[in-house]
Design an enzyme around this catalytic site. Structure first.
Site, PDB file in Angstrom:
ATOM      1  N   GLY A 153       7.454 -13.329 -13.369  1.00  0.00           N
ATOM      2  CA  GLY A 153       6.657 -13.537 -12.159  1.00  0.00           C
ATOM      3  C   GLY A 153       5.198 -13.193 -12.399  1.00  0.00           C
ATOM      4  O   GLY A 153       4.879 -12.210 -13.072  1.00  0.00           O
ATOM      5  N   ASP A 159       6.316  -5.520  -8.483  1.00  0.00           N
ATOM      6  CA  ASP A 159       7.388  -4.628  -8.028  1.00  0.00           C
ATOM      7  C   ASP A 159       7.139  -3.174  -8.432  1.00  0.00           C
ATOM      8  O   ASP A 159       7.690  -2.264  -7.821  1.00  0.00           O
ATOM      9  CB  ASP A 159       8.733  -5.071  -8.586  1.00  0.00           C
ATOM     10  CG  ASP A 159       9.186  -6.410  -8.039  1.00  0.00           C
ATOM     11  OD1 ASP A 159       8.675  -6.818  -6.985  1.00  0.00           O
ATOM     12  OD2 ASP A 159      10.038  -7.060  -8.673  1.00  0.00           O
ATOM     13  N   GLU A 216       6.282   1.465  11.369  1.00  0.00           N
ATOM     14  CA  GLU A 216       7.239   2.282  12.114  1.00  0.00           C
ATOM     15  C   GLU A 216       8.582   2.397  11.411  1.00  0.00           C
ATOM     16  O   GLU A 216       9.407   3.237  11.777  1.00  0.00           O
ATOM     17  CB  GLU A 216       7.444   1.700  13.509  1.00  0.00           C
ATOM     18  CG  GLU A 216       6.249   1.899  14.422  1.00  0.00           C
ATOM     19  CD  GLU A 216       6.587   1.562  15.862  1.00  0.00           C
ATOM     20  OE1 GLU A 216       6.726   2.501  16.669  1.00  0.00           O
ATOM     21  OE2 GLU A 216       6.725   0.372  16.168  1.00  0.00           O
TER      22      GLU A 216
END
Length: 776
Positions: free
Chosen positions: A434, A552, A611
């Protein structure tokens, strides 16, 4: 450049038949269940070999279409023995292994046989250090003590999953280190060494599942698992029954009764046929004599995973039985905990299956599964998939073994380094996997520093795919102008699965060979790309250096290129969505990349003060959705100018959609919210409309503009790579350069590159439940 691995061209049908017939006439051993011997003359056997070879070749041609399960594969194989071979296992042995020597059996390794193919997506385990284990994280979950102050968390509800404890017997009377034992020999535990070891396994398992409450009394946890309800499965070998008895004694405790074990076929060891009971040295000497070669050459044949023993089967056949069989065991016993008592070959098959690398690469890694290695593999079967995590439970002096393995493997790595100081003349660089920001800055630095030190620099377009297609070109200053600020990879990248095939690797090596005389290859990419670099270093002697690049950021011991840029771009998008959420009251679920790795999602969520955060690593995503996400929304909906935003890592599994992630999450949360009483400030006031939406940032994060931090990291590691290749190649060839900070750039051997552990402490801090100082 070293030659490609030699073919087994010394293997002849006549030699194999002579060897097989000689073993078939061995004096019977009363401890061994010998295969049936079919009396046939050598001319008769030779006349059958052609039909047998054709039938096996037809079986292999069928392989890409697959078999529904292991039984179908076994049946097709046995049909060849019964019909084409006239029931003569020696004929099958000769025909099979001759095709193996020609390389004709390789398609079997990639055949879809039931559930045997390696999973493309893996659910990471939630292993939490003691210091990061909070009451909120552990509450309502199964907590298993792995030792070393590490705890494995599992969802409390086992209704749709099966938990498996897979154990191997200890030292037996006939040791597999020196003899071929297998399923046909009725082996027993050695009373002096094997029995105490089995008792240690039982004590360790009892500690793992039975005294969790006492070990974690600061969390007021109770023991979640009742050993009295465990299922137990053994093989036919007496030593697995003996192991069960010792483990059962450890689990019993008080008046608890442990159920009797049942037999399970996938727990059987390898079938060595007429070789059963032989010393391994004698076996190799006999085969070498029959084939007219030296013993090391004969061992190359024996060690191939497809090598079929006379009157028996291959390790690959065992692998199929184990993996397919354990899937079936898990499927047949949902909601239960099962203890599986088995052999080292079974655990070896499991470790190969659970390892993310291709079969042959993982087989090589675990080729010498020793008596002193891990004794327990923990498995979960859920949603049709088998996941597992190997652990030593304080039984095998793991740290000592790890140190010894490190010393041995490092010695081998340094032996493969052929570059001498000041010898290098050229560098070839590629970007694989990637794409990520910062690749351009690293490539430019390789060119600049390389040219300054008198080296020719070449780039490969589109990674390993470009190597196979010979897309290699010399780079000039004009080619790299402005490259540092280019988003993504300016020379292209690719995911090239065919590079796992040895034939493709050999073609790539032929293209690369002219550049590698006094030269080195630099590979930029993530864990998969670094595995590819390791494969050509160990398999072909390519002098290779890896630079970590993946958004990542899931490689232990380093910050990876592209990570900071991806977080920066995600933060811009998330802040925009928070503003909209505060203004409109919309609930946003933002999906970021990182399937199987929540590091990027955690950084994005923490930086944006989201949140909530839904990641693969969480032991129970479904509970998190219901308890944390919906619980938070119940408290915060309707608060003026309050944003409602949750970050989700792609493909995080949950029950609301098979693809996981944000898929199915929005309608479920919206439906739950619709059932809540409307929030009204006072009579005559109307509640605002609460919209729930998903935003997938996806590949935009891969193409993020490189931040100054990513550029700096890229330049530092590229500069160090060139200088160390010139000055100290033995310290960097076969390694990845790990970036910790500018003054600390460490070479980590490719064989030691490991996945990064999830930061549970930061996860807890984000939720306001960080552990207090007295837990450290």
């Amino acid at each position: 450049m070293p030659n490609a691995p030699q073919l087994l061209d010394f293997v002849t049908l006549e030699g194999l038949l002579a060897y097989g017939n000689r073993l078939a006439q061995r004096a019977p051993d009363e401890r061994v269940d010998w295969p049936a011997v079919r009396a046939c003359s050598l001319p008769s056997q030779l006349s059958r070999v052609k039909a047998a070879t054709d039938a096996i070749a037809a079986l292999v041609q069928q392989a890409p279409k697959g078999f529904p399960d292991a039984e179908a594969y076994r049946s097709a194989r046995q049909t060849v023995v019964d019909t084409a071979c006239g029931g003569d296992p020696v004929v099958f042995f000769a025909a099979w292994n001759r095709l193996l020597a020609e390389g004709a059996l390789q398609p079997l390794l990639r055949a879809p046989i039931g559930s045997v193919l390696k999973p493309t997506h893996r659910r990471p385990v939630a292993i939490v250090p003691r210091a990061q284990l909070t009451p909120q994280l552990a509450e309502g979950r199964i907590v298993l003590d792995l030792g070393d102050d590490r705890f494995w968390l599992l969802p409390r509800d086992l209704a749709d999953r099966t938990l498996l404890f897979t154990m191997r017997h200890g030292v037996s009377r006939v040791e597999s280190k020196t003899h071929r034992v297998g399923r046909r020999l009725a082996n027993e535990l050695d009373p002096e060494r094997g029995v105490p070891r089995a008792e240690a396994v039982g004590a360790a398992l009892a500690r793992m599942v039975g005294v969790v409450g006492r070990q974690l009394d600061f969390l007021n946890l109770s023991n979640y698992l009742d050993p009295g309800k465990f299922l137990h499965f053994i093989s036919r070998s007496p030593n697995t029954r003996q192991l069960f008895e010792r483990v059962a004694a450890g689990l019993a405790g008080g008046e608890r009764v442990v159920p009797e074990p049942a037999y399970a076929h996938p727990l059987e060891s390898s079938d060595f046929g007429w070789v059963t009971g032989m010393e391994k040295t004698a076996e190799a000497q006999e085969l070498a004599a029959a084939l007219g070669v030296e013993v090391p050459a004969a061992k190359r044949l024996i060690k191939d995973p497809l090598y079929c023993y006379p009157g028996g089967h291959s390790f690959f056949d065992l692998y199929v039985d184990v993996i397919d069989g354990l899937h079936r065991l898990g499927q047949a016993h949902p909601g239960t905990v099962a203890c599986l008592y088995t052999h080292s070959s079974t655990l070896r098959a499991l470790m190969i299956y659970l390892d993310p690398r291709p079969f042959h690469e993982a087989f090589t890694e675990f080729s010498d599964y020793k008596e002193s290695q891990d004794n327990v593999v923990l498995l979960t079967f859920e949603k049709g998939r088998l996941s597992g995590y190997s652990t030593a439970v304080g039984l095998s002096q793991r740290e000592k073994a790890a140190r010894e393995t490190w010393i041995t493997v490092e010695r081998v790595r340094k032996d493969r380094v052929t570059l001498k100081p000041r010898q290098i003349k050229r560098i070839v660089a590629l970007v694989s996997g990637g794409d990520f920001a910062g690749a351009g800055a690293a490539l430019k630095e390789l060119r600049v520093t390389g040219n300054r030190l008198g080296l020719k620099v070449h780039f490969v377009r589109h990674g390993f795919l470009g190597l196979a297609n010979n897309w290699i070109a010399t780079v000039t200053e004009d080619d790299t102008r402005g490259m540092s600020s280019v988003a993504s990879s300016p020379i292209g990248s690719s995911r090239f699965e065919d590079f796992k095939d040895e034939t493709v690797q050999q073609a790539a090596m032929r293209n690369l060979e002219p550049y590698l005389e006094d030269g080195a290859l630099v590979v930029l990419g993530g864990d998969g790309s670094l595995r590819g670099a390791r494969a050509i270093f160990e398999g072909f002697g390519v002098q290779v250096v890896g630079l970590p690049g993946t958004i990542d950021n899931n490689i232990e011991g380093t910050t990876s290129l592209g990570y900071h840029s991806a977080v920066a771009l995600a933060d811009q998008s998330i802040e925009s969505l928070k503003a909209t959420s505060a203004a409109m009251g919309t609930v946003f679920f933002v999906e970021v990349m990182g399937a199987g790795s929540g590091h990027l999602a955690l950084a994005c969520a923490y930086q944006a003060r989201a949140e909530g955060l839904l990641v693969n690593e969480h032991p129970d995503p479904d509970a998190y959705i219901d308890d944390v996400i919906l619980g938070t929304l119940k408290q915060t909906l309707g608060v003026p100018n309050k944003s409602h935003l949750f970050v989700v890592a792609e493909r995080t599994p949950h029950r609301h959609h098979s693809d996981g992630g944000v898929h199915g999450l929005v309608p479920y949360v919206a439906g739950a919210m619709a059932q809540w009483p409307p929030r009204q400030g006072r009579s005559g006031c109307y509640a605002p409309t609460q919209a729930t939406k998903a935003t997938i940032l996806g590949h935009t994060l891969r193409g993020a503009p490189p931040t100054p931090e990513d550029k700096a990291i890229a330049q530092h590691v590229a500069y160090e790579a060139v200088h160390r290749l010139v000055e100290r190649p033995d310290e960097v060839v076969g390694c990845m350069l790990a970036y910790r900070e500018r003054a600390v750039i460490e070479a980590i051997p490719l064989h030691a590159v490991a996945p990064k552990q999830f930061d549970w402490e930061l996860f807890a801090r984000m939720h306001g439940s960080e552990p207090s100082g007295n837990l450290r």
